[in-house]
Design an enzyme around this catalytic site. Structure first.
Site, PDB file in Angstrom:
ATOM      1  N   THR A  16       0.875  -1.189   0.000  1.00 51.30           N
ATOM      2  CA  THR A  16       0.000   0.000   0.000  1.00 51.30           C
ATOM      3  C   THR A  16       0.906   1.232   0.000  1.00 51.30           C
ATOM      4  O   THR A  16       1.272   1.714  -1.058  1.00 51.30           O
ATOM      5  CB  THR A  16      -0.979  -0.002   1.200  1.00 51.30           C
ATOM      6  N   LYS A  26       4.153  -6.631   3.931  1.00 48.17           N
ATOM      7  CA  LYS A  26       3.888  -5.239   3.597  1.00 48.17           C
ATOM      8  C   LYS A  26       3.587  -4.498   4.888  1.00 48.17           C
ATOM      9  O   LYS A  26       3.163  -5.101   5.874  1.00 48.17           O
ATOM     10  CB  LYS A  26       2.729  -5.104   2.609  1.00 48.17           C
ATOM     11  N   GLU A  59       7.280   5.223   7.412  1.00 50.13           N
ATOM     12  CA  GLU A  59       7.292   6.555   6.828  1.00 50.13           C
ATOM     13  C   GLU A  59       7.948   7.580   7.744  1.00 50.13           C
ATOM     14  O   GLU A  59       7.675   7.643   8.933  1.00 50.13           O
ATOM     15  CB  GLU A  59       5.879   6.981   6.450  1.00 50.13           C
ATOM     16  N   ASN A 119       1.281  12.131   7.881  1.00 47.72           N
ATOM     17  CA  ASN A 119       0.040  11.726   8.532  1.00 47.72           C
ATOM     18  C   ASN A 119      -0.913  12.874   8.804  1.00 47.72           C
ATOM     19  O   ASN A 119      -2.077  12.647   9.115  1.00 47.72           O
ATOM     20  CB  ASN A 119       0.354  10.972   9.821  1.00 47.72           C
ATOM     21  N   THR A 178      -3.031  -2.859   7.826  1.00 47.85           N
ATOM     22  CA  THR A 178      -1.702  -2.377   7.709  1.00 47.85           C
ATOM     23  C   THR A 178      -0.716  -3.473   7.411  1.00 47.85           C
ATOM     24  O   THR A 178      -0.232  -3.610   6.350  1.00 47.85           O
ATOM     25  CB  THR A 178      -1.212  -1.744   9.032  1.00 47.85           C
TER      26      THR A 178
END
Lengths: 400, 400
Positions: free
Chosen positions: A151, A177, A272, A395, A188
């Site tokens: 994703t 992932k 991230e 975010n 997630t």
């Protein structure tokens, strides 16, 4: 077993593939499948969140009834979570369509979904794409599968090892992932590990439970658990011979942990905004469970994680995090080390020279922090990352 | 009682003041004192962190033995935490010096320290400054006291109310410091509320425990608890008459909660990097304790807090946070509202128009978010702030 490599593209006894089914808005591979040559042993570990997506509810129930599977079908781009009764129907439809296409019992189909929460799953696109997907499956199809389950990941994540156990060449390989539950409504973490080792079902369930506890359940990006987390291990037995037992099984478990561990750490490396992979080890705790509580408190503390980002050996924040974790602590017995450098011991700061050495270690991208509580034999390691301004920017972006 | 105002500078029965004792590196007021005209009722609530600073250990023990005090002496710039045996000696010395200077029993002295962890307290500077400090105390000295207890706060925080209970004019006023445990080794929240109301010791202890639970213990900046947190309430009885009972005591509790609540919210308003004050209310939970668990999980989730910063009505993150909190949840019964706007109910997104209305609410600096779980009567509100890039920048700065 000297290292789990990202170059093993398949495991005897399984065919894999990925296609674009039109589920992701931006296009790209979004439907992946693993098809075993026959029904094989399969162990699963699922999210502990009470808000559970429909595919998790159904897949979990199937493995609880019998730990085996023939097909794992995974879509990205839609989590099929918080979708109510329609979500349950859609997850069941997806399993049924895969069972019909492969020609197996629907109870032997594991379904995983990952992506946006709260939007209905376009199950007709899954059904339409299935013939095409099965056409492209092949033994070395792990790279396509790894891409199809992504994703917000910036790169596919696959790892594998080959080793010889009792004279048999054994392969273990898998993909995962996830970048933490850190993107708008992305749900997630998914992990899949395949092996051709012959493993009895009950052994696979026990081994996978332990391994997942030390790997996929020992990483933290932001302390949030998702509605869809799933980690599956499938053992085809294609390597031949009787099921592994005793020392052979122990060696297999160590190799499996290595593959699952590298996959789990790949998630943290790809988190991230993150620039550091930090192993937080708490040892000398009264019990392993205490050590786990303490390590998790450190690994999820925004104060600790911003200090990691700032390359600041801020032992005060780590000690304070243990103090609120529920793990017993006596600061007079605590030793804190960054890499090999002690920065706090016997209720005293180790001084400017030690701090500079620790600071130098923290400039590297991967290192360890150890808190020895001096109270017992309990020990646990959690892998975490730093908290950066990029994390916030990503975010805080209003969903488009 | 229509609002706790930041303009009441004292309470009959107390003298307050603040001076510069040279404890803070950068100078400025760093030693404050409250001196009651006589020994008065005093209730305390302290950190639950197992890593506890020496002044907290000693002050907590004194109030456990007898809930009363004559003097509260507070230094900023040094937390006297993780300082071992020397820290215990220093905290006791600080209490003894204050007791000698005022002429009271050392058991009636509360000591609080806030600032850097792990550095020895320069207790001789406290002793040297005490005569000067007592010289400047006055009845309307709350502003100086409020400044003397600041560390990383950008502004002093004081609030007060006057009200009439049973024909008596009652004053409640106090000050606090803290911006969350969000600055390098700053240890952290201190709150002091004074009143001239006559309150029996046992009643003050009970009332303050409840009020602190709904105010100072119902805010979150980053989920970290510090080694020094202390909230004290002192009642001089200078307003005269017999101790408040029954309805009068209930009215007093409500006014006290208003003052303590505004002080607590002032901490969140001043939280570093924060731009929003958000009241997170969970209602319809099986119990108040469940509601508290759920509200805290939402209020401390980095995903929720970055969404607040991005003004994004991201109900999926809030629901997922409840799901891992330990509070029961059935998404089919959940309703999520931002301000007055429902954004999720009956397992369905409320649509683009509702989302735009919620987004507009989230552009304002102070608003509420409500999750009704539809399961019972349990309810709790936590005040939190957004997580911004500025928070990361401030906390990732290497200590200078």
């Amino acid at each position: 077993v000297s290292g789990a490599q990202p170059t093993l593209n398949g495991v005897p006894g399984f065919r894999l593939g990925g296609v674009s089914a039109g589920i992701k808005k931006r296009g790209g591979l979004d439907l992946g499948v693993i098809v075993a040559d026959a029904v094989v042993a399969c162990a699963g570990v699922y999210t502990t969140n009470l808000v559970v997506a429909a595919p998790v509810v159904q897949s979990r129930a199937k493995l609880a009834a019998a730990p085996r599977a023939r097909v794992v079908i995974v879509n990205s781009g839609n989590a099929n979570a918080c979708t109510g009764a329609r979500g349950e129907v859609d997850a069941a439809e997806m399993a049924k369509a895969a069972a019909d296409a492969v020609g197996c019992d629907v109870r032997d189909v594991q379904v995983c979904s990952t992506g946006v929460i709260g939007a209905p799953l376009p199950v007709e696109r899954v059904r339409d794409a299935l013939p095409r997907l099965l056409d492209v499956t092949r033994v070395d199809g792990l790279p396509d599968f790894a891409r199809a389950i992504m994703t917000t990941d910036t790169r596919p994540k696959q790892r594998g090892v080959r080793l010889t156990i009792d004279g048999r060449e054994i392969t273990i390989a898998g993909a995962c992932k996830g970048a933490g539950m850190i993107h708008p409504n992305m749900a997630t973490m998914l992990g899949f590990v395949l092996t051709d080792a012959p493993i009895a079902e009950a052994d696979l369930v026990a081994v996978w439970g332990r391994v997942a506890g030390r790997t996929f359940n020992a990483i933290s990006v932001d302390g949030d658990t998702s509605t869809n987390d799933t980690a599956l291990c499938l053992a085809s037995g294609a390597a031949g011979g009787a099921p592994l037992q005793g020392d052979a099984l122990t060696r297999f478990e160590a190799a499996l942990e290595q593959v699952a561990g590298e996959l789990a750490r790949d998630i943290v490396r790809d988190a991230e905004g993150a620039t550091k992979l930090v192993a937080v080890t708490v040892q000398g705790a009264p019990s392993d469970a205490d050590a786990r509580r303490a390590a998790n408190a450190i690994a999820t503390s925004p104060l600790v994680k911003t200090a990691l980002h700032g390359e600041d050996p801020n032992w005060g924040r780590m000690v304070a995090a243990v103090g609120r974790s529920g793990c017993p602590i006596d600061t007079a017995r605590v030793r804190v080390a960054v890499g090999e450098t002690t920065v706090f011991a016997a209720n005293a700061w180790a001084g400017a020279e030690a701090e500079q050495a620790a600071h130098a270690t923290m400039k590297t991208p991967e290192y360890g922090v150890t808190l020895d509580l001096g109270l017992g034999e309990g020990r646990f390691t959690v892998f975490t990352c730093d908290l950066s301004g990029d994390y916030v920017r990503i975010n805080a972006d209003y969903r488009s």
